[in-house]
Design an enzyme around this catalytic site. Structure first.
Site, short mmCIF file in Angstrom:
data_model
loop_
_atom_site.label_atom_id
_atom_site.label_comp_id
_atom_site.label_asym_id
_atom_site.label_seq_id
_atom_site.Cartn_x
_atom_site.Cartn_y
_atom_site.Cartn_z
N TYR A 174 10.68 -6.92 -3.09
CA TYR A 174 9.86 -6.57 -1.94
C TYR A 174 10.64 -6.36 -0.64
O TYR A 174 10.05 -6.09 0.39
CB TYR A 174 8.81 -7.66 -1.72
CG TYR A 174 7.86 -7.80 -2.87
CD1 TYR A 174 6.96 -6.77 -3.16
CD2 TYR A 174 7.86 -8.92 -3.68
CE1 TYR A 174 6.07 -6.87 -4.21
CE2 TYR A 174 6.97 -9.04 -4.73
CZ TYR A 174 6.09 -8.02 -5.00
OH TYR A 174 5.21 -8.12 -6.03
N HIS A 212 1.10 0.59 -1.18
CA HIS A 212 1.74 -0.46 -1.96
C HIS A 212 3.24 -0.43 -1.70
O HIS A 212 3.83 0.65 -1.60
CB HIS A 212 1.48 -0.28 -3.46
CG HIS A 212 0.04 -0.44 -3.81
ND1 HIS A 212 -0.56 -1.66 -3.89
CD2 HIS A 212 -0.93 0.47 -4.08
CE1 HIS A 212 -1.84 -1.50 -4.20
NE2 HIS A 212 -2.10 -0.22 -4.31
#
Lengths: 148, 148, 148, 148, 148, 148, 148, 148, 148, 148, 148, 148
Positions: free
Chosen positions: D23, D100
């Protein structure tokens, strides 16, 4: 200027001529022109190609692996059915971004699965011709990360 | 005379040469000849083309959108797998009729679903070469309705 | 004149009265009249029947096996659910052609599978009342092949 | 300046602290700061919120329908399971863009279906924090179209 | 007067404000007012609550198990996804009736399955606000049976 | 008095005689009597019919389209298998309400899908004979809306 | 003599006339005669009925619940599609045995699931007309157990 | 003493009060008390929390990542539906053990799949409150391995 | 006397000892004794074997192909999982009849599909030990047909 | 020398250049050279072709039907999606062997089904370039059987 | 001392020799030794067996029903495929606990379903050899409950 | 000479005796003899074994892991159902090649999935006994690669 391929899949040569309510009033040439100009303004030398042939799309992608630094690809109708195109992209060392004019998730169920997406960096869909523009910005961002 | 395209998909160039028990003894040329003659007798100028390439079938269909008033299309093996051909037909303004030589519903399960049928006017299958002939009659009927 | 049965399944007695946008403005009687006349002109003595009862459709089909040389059958709502009708047709020695007014493949998913089609000679769907007319032509073609 | 809501779903408050390989190393605060600055530079007044509660995300989205002109929404784990959030977005009159960080199509199969996407304008996924940045650009483009 | 809980799930606080074509022009307050009045006239003391939080709905239902004699519950978007709410209702000793404003069976396929229905007494759907009113009548009937 | 048809599907003539634990102790005649009386008291002239034949149910529904202003229909075992009955109801211009004595969602999985529900106004299930009574109230409410 | 119903479903009236390779050369009358004689010899008074109507089969089964002590039932094509017949049998207090001439598990996949079997005592399939004979023997065995 | 979180999901606050045949006669407080005492005896400082809110469970788990060395988690109804909780656990560096009071594999089919299990160390189900006790022992074993 | 093998699959050696409500009070030895006696009375020399080993069942069946004229086989738990046993039976030239004590179609869904049935002459299930007895009668009938 | 076609599908022209860990270090030219030499040593005149076009592969296979006595075919990405190629092979009178470099069964699920395999003599997969070599040996064996 | 069977399924005899990263470095003998010792310390007389034969596992379990008071069973590869073992356990009167070394829910999808679990008291998976140890503790707890 | 195990699964001991049209006229002994001779000629010492027992096949494979350098395995009917055999092969350090006499992909659907293939080096199917011969050649090639 970083060389980039913008590749349009089947039926996208019809853009602007048919179903403008869905796909917009811009022709493919007009879109390509805008993308080339946008590319120029952000350091990308954009080359645009279109084919209705799955095989030709494979050929073009394979050659792009040699000459370009990134690809923006709208696989259109081949999105959901082409393992061969997926294999081509998986074999490339350069980033490929999948784009769609329409929001494919809001359409028929058979359009919900993309065979192409899992081998791309990311996907942008639903913004009309601007999906391509966003993908060019995304490539610039990726090149910036690679450089750092 | 109303210009009509009869388009044959993959492997139909083998007609008459192989598996005559299934597909009949007529060659593709003989079928085309019959369709041209039938067309002449009912006011249709029939042009026949065949390709094994999905991309070329798309090209031909796109051009037919400019030059013909209706299409009789046997997508053969692409019936069940081609979203790209479906998109092409959906973009056409002229009626397209799906035909099949054999009764595809009586064959393997993967032949039961047609991606093409939902975007066509209708489907005729199971009557050998005469499926095409019936489709020509159906087009004449459609043109008659449009004229009225 | 060759005796032929045209058999209409459930709800087709409503034709012309309701949902004319989908099913057309012709009543079932008018369609039957057209089919009888068309039959007369191409050597077929057409008898028409309709029933909303699956059991009665089976009875009629069984008797047609004795008296008719071919059947044009629109199973309507029983297309997708009746194994019993499928078994009846499989037991007949005469050709049965499945017809549909609308393009069933373009409608709800549960209408995509026909239990009837695999035991018929072929299927014609999507041409309104003219689907029946094409089926009569197809029967003439089949009888011609049998005769040769 | 056009008011915009950037809404982060469950677990995104952990950004930068855990699994940076997947991430990225930026914290949620740093991302929000970047988005606010980017917004300022392109005419958007960006407000950022995060919640782990499905109910609170619904509340915030409902209120955004009154106060903001567009939403950039990362539904995270609720993407695949929340009909309630889908219903909220469907009830909004302002454009919502799904984003996303990762390429969800390249992950577990249960992440392949988005319940949210069909009611959004479009989806951008796979570009890390830059997915949000692209969505802000997309909103500017949409507002430009609305204005014209 | 028998105490009854009317519980509204997520997004129902938007009633009357948005999508009136689907959900009607009455606000949630107006519906509640009608239900309280109807309750008064048939011996039910109706209390109304709404929450967008699955957890809060569970809390409220659990407490209703202590204080109310019956529940009318519109789980809205949680109908199809909440095992937790199902477990709560299964643990209650009082009758719960599931209601829906719209006919959920006529909408998207994911709305066809209710996880809640199997643990309720029954389901009423498709009658707008009057679905709740019918549920109140149904509770009166159930109480009458229990009393006899 | 507004004419209404209450139609009972297969096996409902056995009511009260068998499996009273599941279906209650009232016979079909007793239920019909109650519904006629209830109808009288709220302005509905209720006619009740029952058949075990899918075809006869179709016939009766078609005729009701001419003579009644609304239908309360318990399709029983045909709920899950009859496309033909669905087509009949879709062709009617009057409101049809689906009712079930038991909570079908709490029973075998094949009872979870109703082919009938999507073409009805709404569904009421799980309240024994009172499901019919609620449906009569619902019809009165619908007629009131139509009148306003 | 114990009264027994032997009930034949759709298309079994064709036995002996068609497809003798699959179903044998005995007509339905000849089979019935054999079963009556076998019944006489083992204490069963056998009555035989056949219908192509699902509704009539339901009617006959319901009446058998009053007059017979056991049923041998070949539901034929309704085996796989009739919830209504299943419900009828579930409501009977007498033993029902499902029989099939052919081995249904060795045929098309849609013939693999029986909706009828779960509510019968047992199933006998694959022995031609002798499946019925075995079922009569099975009933005698069941009656013997009940007596002991 | 090693700090451990025991986290109870939705409806577990009802333990002991309802459905004791399934879930046992111990209240949640009694179970917690036993676990605290057991923890004390084997070197674990056990803290117990319960929430009906998915979002609060996420919050608590995230904080546990900072303060505890291991988690025993009964996700209850969220086991089968919460991708968000799965993502939280996947982001934790400490071992999480999934426990269930009942044998979930022996219950409804929708309880057979756990979204949570794949990101846990292991699962213990079917032993009532003792499932938690076994999980505490398992944590001690894991800590012993980590230490060695 | 015609030699016959009666073969019992896994766990059938427990008969009579456990779960007599489901499987009856007769032990396997008692059943075998009854079958031997019944066989003697109708011209069959019955040999009985049981094994819990799939491999041993294959061995025994292969040898029976040399020494017996028919087989009555209860594959029990291997019914639904053994392709190997299916292959063995398919390789035999003698008739094999599948029997089951219980009505397998009325039990768990995984018991609904038999891999064995399609390669057997027929199936008899649901009559307890008498299923075997009926199978012996069926073999006599088959041998009679072969002789004629 | 027996003429043989070795046909390589899409992306195989990239062999040796990319992903050598998966596909090996040999280029397509080197593999072809080895196969020609191996062919020479065992009596086969090997001709090698590659195309990325499904249509061209069909063309080449159709022509091979005239000029070659056997085909070794690696359909690569078209293995799982091409009904058209399947139809071509089904129409050939000469043996076709499917080969794959990698073990396709050990890869993504969508690679588990081959549409091509059912119409080939056999399949060899998982041995890198040597899969082709084994196929040449297999063809020699087949020709030997045909000659005997 | 209470007699207990610990039963290891196929391939567990390889423990410690192969794939120690997955299954740990302990050999099966070492694990058995630890379990025997643990058993001794908590009042259980542990006997350990292993077999690669499904049939032998059934035999051993059947005998354990006579001699042991509880079973700890790791069905390994038979977990997902053995109806026969499930039937054996269902026939036992003593508690059986399913254990797995690894977290089977985190592995291939075909390992997600256990045919064995629904007939066991509970399941413990993911803790290596310690899964067995926990199961022994669980048995002691169960015996304690039975005694009280 | 390199020691190799050729392992035949269930029913292969019947080879040559039954169904020679499908499996060929060679007996298993004759095939083994040919493989031993072929092995001798290419440097392999071939040992052949067959069993109908899944457990014995596991035993033999486990021992082969100690004594042989490679395995050619025809799992026959266990191909599609044995997780246990899959686990055994996964635990071996030596290459295992899956072979089949027939083209399993061209047979029943349940034969399309191999549980064994994903843990083997590769698969060879469809060439009768020569599938084994090709596998021996493949092993030699693998050993050659390992040596280099």
């Amino acid at each position: 200027m970083i060389p980039i391929l913008v590749l349009h899949g089947p039926n996208l040569n019809l853009l602007g001529k048919r179903e403008p309510d869905i796909y917009g009033h811009l022709s493919l040439d007009e879109i390509n022109q805008r993308l080339i100009e946008l590319g120029n303004s952000i350091g990308l030398k954009v080359e645009c190609k279109q084919s209705n042939y799955e095989g030709e799309l494979i050929d073009v992608l394979q050659r792009a692996g040699q000459s370009a630094k990134g690809v923006v690809f709208n696989p259109a109708g081949y999105t959901h059915t082409s393992v061969a195109l997926r294999d081509t992209i998986a074999a490339l060392d350069i980033p490929v971004i999948e784009v769609h004019l329409s929001n494919t998730q809001a359409r028929e169920e058979f359009r919900n699965r993309s065979l192409i997406a899992p081998v791309c960096v990311g996907t942008i869909s639903g913004f009309g011709w601007y999906s391509y523009a966003l993908a060019l910005h995304a490539l610039v961002n990726i090149f910036g990360q690679q450089a750092s």
